[in-house]
Design an enzyme around this catalytic site. Structure first.
Site, PDB file in Angstrom:
ATOM      1  N   GLU A  44       0.837  -1.196   0.000  1.00 44.24           N
ATOM      2  CA  GLU A  44       0.000   0.000   0.000  1.00 44.24           C
ATOM      3  C   GLU A  44       0.875   1.250   0.000  1.00 44.24           C
ATOM      4  O   GLU A  44       1.870   1.336   0.727  1.00 44.24           O
ATOM      5  CB  GLU A  44      -0.896   0.006   1.241  1.00 44.24           C
ATOM      6  CG  GLU A  44      -1.756   1.248   1.392  1.00 44.24           C
ATOM      7  CD  GLU A  44      -2.591   1.257   2.661  1.00 44.24           C
ATOM      8  OE1 GLU A  44      -3.550   2.049   2.727  1.00 44.24           O
ATOM      9  OE2 GLU A  44      -2.291   0.472   3.590  1.00 44.24           O
ATOM     10  N   LYS A 156      -8.946   3.497  -2.862  1.00 39.89           N
ATOM     11  CA  LYS A 156      -9.440   3.085  -1.552  1.00 39.89           C
ATOM     12  C   LYS A 156     -10.707   3.855  -1.219  1.00 39.89           C
ATOM     13  O   LYS A 156     -10.709   5.089  -1.185  1.00 39.89           O
ATOM     14  CB  LYS A 156      -8.347   3.339  -0.513  1.00 39.89           C
ATOM     15  CG  LYS A 156      -8.578   2.709   0.842  1.00 39.89           C
ATOM     16  CD  LYS A 156      -7.337   2.886   1.709  1.00 39.89           C
ATOM     17  CE  LYS A 156      -7.463   2.207   3.051  1.00 39.89           C
ATOM     18  NZ  LYS A 156      -6.229   2.340   3.865  1.00 39.89           N
ATOM     19  N   CYS A 194      -5.729  -2.614   2.794  1.00 41.17           N
ATOM     20  CA  CYS A 194      -5.586  -2.513   4.239  1.00 41.17           C
ATOM     21  C   CYS A 194      -6.909  -2.792   4.953  1.00 41.17           C
ATOM     22  O   CYS A 194      -7.495  -3.851   4.802  1.00 41.17           O
ATOM     23  CB  CYS A 194      -4.991  -1.159   4.601  1.00 41.17           C
ATOM     24  SG  CYS A 194      -4.178  -1.115   6.214  1.00 41.17           S
TER      25      CYS A 194
END
Length: 406
Positions: A44, A156, A194
């Site tokens: 990430e 995200k 995540c």
């Protein structure tokens, strides 16, 4: 014939500059190609950096000018992929967006460099990036195929905790899976970034598209991450790749560590009217006080003694320097990258507190994608699957077709 490919995760840390990190990505990918690796996942925010420990000078109701300078530095380190702030989807992927006069392409050229690296090495590259578009930053994952170039990009949808201070929310339509064929093996892959993996509806949106490769780049280095990845693999009957950075405090960018340098010093500014007014009516600074309570629950406020000036010895200075060196060697992220099978078995990793001078450690496994189909015998949570119970449950994601891609 087994549908075998060799997959890898790169436990790579962001270097001091984006250009250096991009060169390191190329070196790591070339090393992967030499080892016969077909697909590699980077962590990430690998390109652009995960600003771990940085507060950006912010508290509720207040922003520090130095924090704004830190954000400027972070914004400048992010990559420009030529997409729009709203996300242009297929128009961006197919390069149908307008290009400025005199320019060959949109963006800063990062997309083109990544496509060249994938093409020259023959390795499919999935990489976490911090993407700037308009005045906003997005945490994203880019899918780069050796044969076809960029296939898509995930933004995200829910930045975690204080990430929301610096990252905008991505659109749910970017949850769309992409399809690639590598050595005759058909891959349907998608990414959850995540703590998106802690969002059950988001996971189900990915499972519903019949993915056989689930990517989970992360910044979570806790012991609890591995069991989550095993659960995801078992639920989705897919291979799971998870890549995290392994970083020591002293390896964070100088602007994160507070080493502002001359280039980040702020020019003196004239106070605004409201600031001047506040200063003119400000009370003198009060001495700190200590409050104690009596057995009868009465409070007594005692003035704290004023600090006295002491002389620091060279021995004290040496001790402070030693403590600072120890702090610089402390891990702020321990890694934990891993590869998991569709039955939830650990195929490789996790690896902890290990990195080389270039900041990269490779973890690889050769897998048979037919195992994903074998696992569907007794568990299939996707749309129409045996465990989906479409008669009882329904998931709708705005802007996203949950049907498996063609």
């Amino acid at each position: 014939m087994p549908a075998r490919l060799t997959l890898a995760v790169a436990q790579s840390r962001t270097l001091e500059t984006t250009a250096a990190t991009l060169r390191a990505l190329e070196d790591t990918t070339r090393t992967a190609a030499a080892r016969g690796i077909d697909l590699i996942l980077f962590p990430e925010a690998y390109l652009g950096g995960y600003p771990r420990t940085c507060r950006f000078g912010s508290s509720v109701g207040s922003r520090d000018p130095i924090g704004r300078e830190q954000f400027l530095r972070y914004f400048q380190a992010a990559v420009d992929l030529g997409d729009t702030p709203a996300g242009a989807g297929d128009e961006w992927v197919a390069r149908r967006l307008a290009v400025a006069p005199g320019r060959e392409y949109r963006g800063d050229g990062t997309r083109e460099v990544l496509e060249r690296i994938a093409r020259e090495t023959g390795v499919f590259v999935a990489v976490g990036v911090v993407e700037r578009a308009g005045g906003s930053l997005f945490c994203a994952v880019l899918y780069v195929c050796p044969a076809r170039g960029v296939l898509g990009k995930r933004r995200k949808v829910m930045p975690t905790g204080t990430e929301r201070l610096v990252w905008a929310q991505g659109g749910s339509e970017t949850l769309r899976a992409v399809v690639a064929e590598i050595k005759g093996v058909r891959l349907t892959l998608a990414a959850a970034v995540c703590w998106e993996n802690l969002m059950p509806q988001l996971r189900w949106a990915i499972y519903s598209q019949n993915v056989n490769l689930y990517l989970a780049p992360t910044a979570d280095a806790r012991e609890t991450w591995l069991p989550l990845m095993r659960t995801v693999a078992l639920e989705g009957r897919a291979f799971v790749l998870s890549a995290n950075q392994c970083v020591r405090r002293g390896q964070l960018p100088g602007w994160v560590r507070g080493e502002m340098g001359e280039e980040l010093s702020l020019p003196p500014a004239s106070p605004t009217h409201s600031q001047a007014q506040t200063k003119s009516h400000a009370h003198p600074r009060r001495r700190k006080s200590i409050i104690t309570a009596t057995p009868e629950h009465h409070e007594i406020c005692w003035p704290e003694p004023r600090a006295t000036t002491t002389t620091t010895s060279s021995k004290d200075n040496n001790a402070t320097a030693s403590a600072s060196a120890d702090d610089a060697n402390d891990f702020v992220s321990r890694g934990g990258s891993c590869i998991i099978s569709p039955s939830g078995d650990i195929l490789a990793g996790p690896i902890w507190e290990t990195d080389d001078d270039a900041g990269a450690s490779l973890l690889a496994a050769t897998v048979d994608f037919d195992d994903c189909v074998r696992g569907r015998l007794d568990l299939d949570v996707g749309v129409g699957g045996s465990y989906a119970r479409a008669d009882a449950f329904e998931l709708v994601v705005r802007g996203l077709d949950l049907s498996p891609p063609p």
